[in-house]
Motif scaffolding. Structure first.
Motif, PDB file in Angstrom:
ATOM      1  N   THR A   1     -22.859  31.008   1.497  1.00 49.27           N
ATOM      2  CA  THR A   1     -22.063  31.999   2.236  1.00 49.27           C
ATOM      3  C   THR A   1     -22.324  31.988   3.732  1.00 49.27           C
ATOM      4  O   THR A   1     -21.413  32.243   4.521  1.00 49.27           O
ATOM      5  N   GLY A   2     -23.571  31.712   4.147  1.00 50.09           N
ATOM      6  CA  GLY A   2     -23.915  31.955   5.534  1.00 50.09           C
ATOM      7  C   GLY A   2     -24.058  33.449   5.786  1.00 50.09           C
ATOM      8  O   GLY A   2     -23.912  34.265   4.883  1.00 50.09           O
ATOM      9  N   GLY A   3     -24.342  33.829   7.028  1.00 51.58           N
ATOM     10  CA  GLY A   3     -24.559  35.221   7.369  1.00 51.58           C
ATOM     11  C   GLY A   3     -25.911  35.392   8.036  1.00 51.58           C
ATOM     12  O   GLY A   3     -26.478  34.445   8.575  1.00 51.58           O
TER      13      GLY A   3
ATOM     14  N   LEU B   1     -17.455  35.615   0.867  1.00 51.91           N
ATOM     15  CA  LEU B   1     -17.201  35.862  -0.555  1.00 51.91           C
ATOM     16  C   LEU B   1     -15.763  36.281  -0.816  1.00 51.91           C
ATOM     17  O   LEU B   1     -15.226  36.032  -1.898  1.00 51.91           O
ATOM     18  N   GLU B   2     -15.127  36.903   0.167  1.00 51.30           N
ATOM     19  CA  GLU B   2     -13.738  37.334   0.005  1.00 51.30           C
ATOM     20  C   GLU B   2     -12.774  36.160  -0.124  1.00 51.30           C
ATOM     21  O   GLU B   2     -11.645  36.337  -0.584  1.00 51.30           O
ATOM     22  N   LYS B   3     -13.213  34.977   0.264  1.00 51.34           N
ATOM     23  CA  LYS B   3     -12.345  33.798   0.228  1.00 51.34           C
ATOM     24  C   LYS B   3     -12.277  33.149  -1.150  1.00 51.34           C
ATOM     25  O   LYS B   3     -11.498  32.217  -1.358  1.00 51.34           O
TER      26      LYS B   3
ATOM     27  N   LYS C   1     -23.948  42.028  -3.181  1.00 50.63           N
ATOM     28  CA  LYS C   1     -23.789  41.925  -4.631  1.00 50.63           C
ATOM     29  C   LYS C   1     -22.573  42.698  -5.125  1.00 50.63           C
ATOM     30  O   LYS C   1     -21.937  42.307  -6.109  1.00 50.63           O
ATOM     31  N   GLN C   2     -22.222  43.784  -4.457  1.00 49.85           N
ATOM     32  CA  GLN C   2     -20.989  44.499  -4.791  1.00 49.85           C
ATOM     33  C   GLN C   2     -19.788  43.576  -4.627  1.00 49.85           C
ATOM     34  O   GLN C   2     -18.885  43.547  -5.479  1.00 49.85           O
ATOM     35  N   LYS C   3     -19.761  42.835  -3.530  1.00 47.73           N
ATOM     36  CA  LYS C   3     -18.656  41.900  -3.299  1.00 47.73           C
ATOM     37  C   LYS C   3     -18.672  40.779  -4.337  1.00 47.73           C
ATOM     38  O   LYS C   3     -17.607  40.329  -4.788  1.00 47.73           O
ATOM     39  N   MET C   4     -19.849  40.333  -4.747  1.00 51.82           N
ATOM     40  CA  MET C   4     -19.935  39.311  -5.796  1.00 51.82           C
ATOM     41  C   MET C   4     -19.304  39.817  -7.092  1.00 51.82           C
ATOM     42  O   MET C   4     -18.596  39.077  -7.783  1.00 51.82           O
ATOM     43  N   LEU C   5     -19.569  41.063  -7.443  1.00 48.17           N
ATOM     44  CA  LEU C   5     -18.980  41.648  -8.646  1.00 48.17           C
ATOM     45  C   LEU C   5     -17.463  41.703  -8.547  1.00 48.17           C
ATOM     46  O   LEU C   5     -16.745  41.467  -9.519  1.00 48.17           O
TER      47      LEU C   5
ATOM     48  N   THR D   1     -18.874  24.330  -9.721  1.00 53.07           N
ATOM     49  CA  THR D   1     -18.894  24.842  -8.351  1.00 53.07           C
ATOM     50  C   THR D   1     -19.711  26.121  -8.325  1.00 53.07           C
ATOM     51  O   THR D   1     -19.459  27.039  -9.109  1.00 53.07           O
ATOM     52  N   VAL D   2     -20.707  26.178  -7.436  1.00 54.43           N
ATOM     53  CA  VAL D   2     -21.601  27.330  -7.341  1.00 54.43           C
ATOM     54  C   VAL D   2     -21.516  27.927  -5.942  1.00 54.43           C
ATOM     55  O   VAL D   2     -21.731  27.229  -4.947  1.00 54.43           O
ATOM     56  N   VAL D   3     -21.209  29.206  -5.878  1.00 56.45           N
ATOM     57  CA  VAL D   3     -21.235  29.957  -4.624  1.00 56.45           C
ATOM     58  C   VAL D   3     -22.514  30.790  -4.613  1.00 56.45           C
ATOM     59  O   VAL D   3     -22.812  31.475  -5.591  1.00 56.45           O
ATOM     60  N   THR D   4     -23.263  30.744  -3.524  1.00 61.15           N
ATOM     61  CA  THR D   4     -24.528  31.472  -3.476  1.00 61.15           C
ATOM     62  C   THR D   4     -24.840  31.946  -2.071  1.00 61.15           C
ATOM     63  O   THR D   4     -24.377  31.357  -1.083  1.00 61.15           O
TER      64      THR D   4
END
Length: 255
Positions: free
Chosen positions: A141-143, A161-163, A193-197, A118-121
């Motif tokens: 993600t959308g946006g 990303l929070e989900k 990218k902060q949220k990705m981390l 599974t890849v989130v991007t």
């Protein structure tokens, strides 16, 4: 309308008009002016705008624009492909991973085996590349779409990303500096990218040698925020010494 959706619409309004008024936004979204002021305060903290009397203006801080993806994908090709080959070794069957909108992540997407994954991007290019692989589940993600970088940013991207909580995140950036940490040229990219981390169990930063010692406009994170640093060539001795002394939690991977 969800708060994140309203924030997204406000960002779109100010990017289109360059200036917005509290009264107009209040009427547009059918909420109180106090609610709009709180929205603008939060978006100001995120770097999208600067509040003014009765409204806000687009943030005109001088920062380097995103280099078009078409240009990035042909820059330092050998180094980026090497980084991608090293990074792929750490992707295992059934992993849940994040790939950012960097050209290095796109090179990773090209060579990831078609296996249960599974890849989130937030990258259109990465999502399109992975769409050819039937066993990989892709979550985008959308946006707000930044056309130059073919990437999604903004409140909705961050909210998406929070989900999720993934096992590994593979992220690149514009620079790594011993004092300033990892940095980005674009503040919106840095926030995503902060949220990705934050949403990953293990984090891998992928940097070619041209980015070592570089300070870009917006701080992404401290060096110790990442677990692994993947580089295409050995780091200078002085940098290795300081990393060992000051950032012992950051593991450097060369090959």
């Amino acid at each position: 309308m969800l708060v994140a959706e309203r924030h997204q619409k406000i960002v779109e309004q100010i990017e289109d008009k360059r200036i917005v008024k509290v009264a107009e936004l209040s009427q547009l979204f059918s909420v109180t002016e106090e609610t709009i002021r709180r929205d603008l305060e939060k978006l100001e903290k995120q770097g999208y705008l600067t509040r003014s009397h009765g409204g806000a203006v687009l943030n005109e801080k001088k920062e380097q624009d995103d280099i078009p993806f078409e240009q990035r994908e042909i820059t330092n090709i050998d180094a980026k492909k090497r980084l991608a080959r090293i990074a792929i070794r750490y992707v295992k069957q059934a992993d849940t991973i994040i790939l950012d909108a960097s050209s290095t992540a796109w090179y990773m997407a090209q060579i990831i085996p078609d296996m249960p994954l599974t890849v989130v991007t937030n990258s259109l290019k990465v999502a399109a590349e992975l769409s050819r692989k039937e066993r990989i589940t892709v979550i985008c993600t959308g946006g707000t779409l930044l056309t130059r970088s073919a990437s999604f940013v903004g409140p909705l991207a961050i909210k998406a990303l929070e989900k999720y909580y993934v096992t590994k995140a593979f992220i690149s950036c514009k620079g790594m500096h011993l004092e300033r940490g990892f940095t980005e040229s674009n503040e919106q990219q840095a926030l995503v990218k902060q949220k990705m981390l934050e949403t990953s169990e293990q984090t891998f930063m992928l940097l070619d040698d041209s980015k070592v010692g570089v300070q870009a406009f917006s701080v992404l994170s401290e060096l110790n925020t990442a677990d692994y640093l993947i580089v295409n060539t050995p780091l200078p001795h002085a940098i290795v010494t300081q990393l060992n002394e000051q950032h012992q939690d950051l593991n450097v991977i060369i090959d």
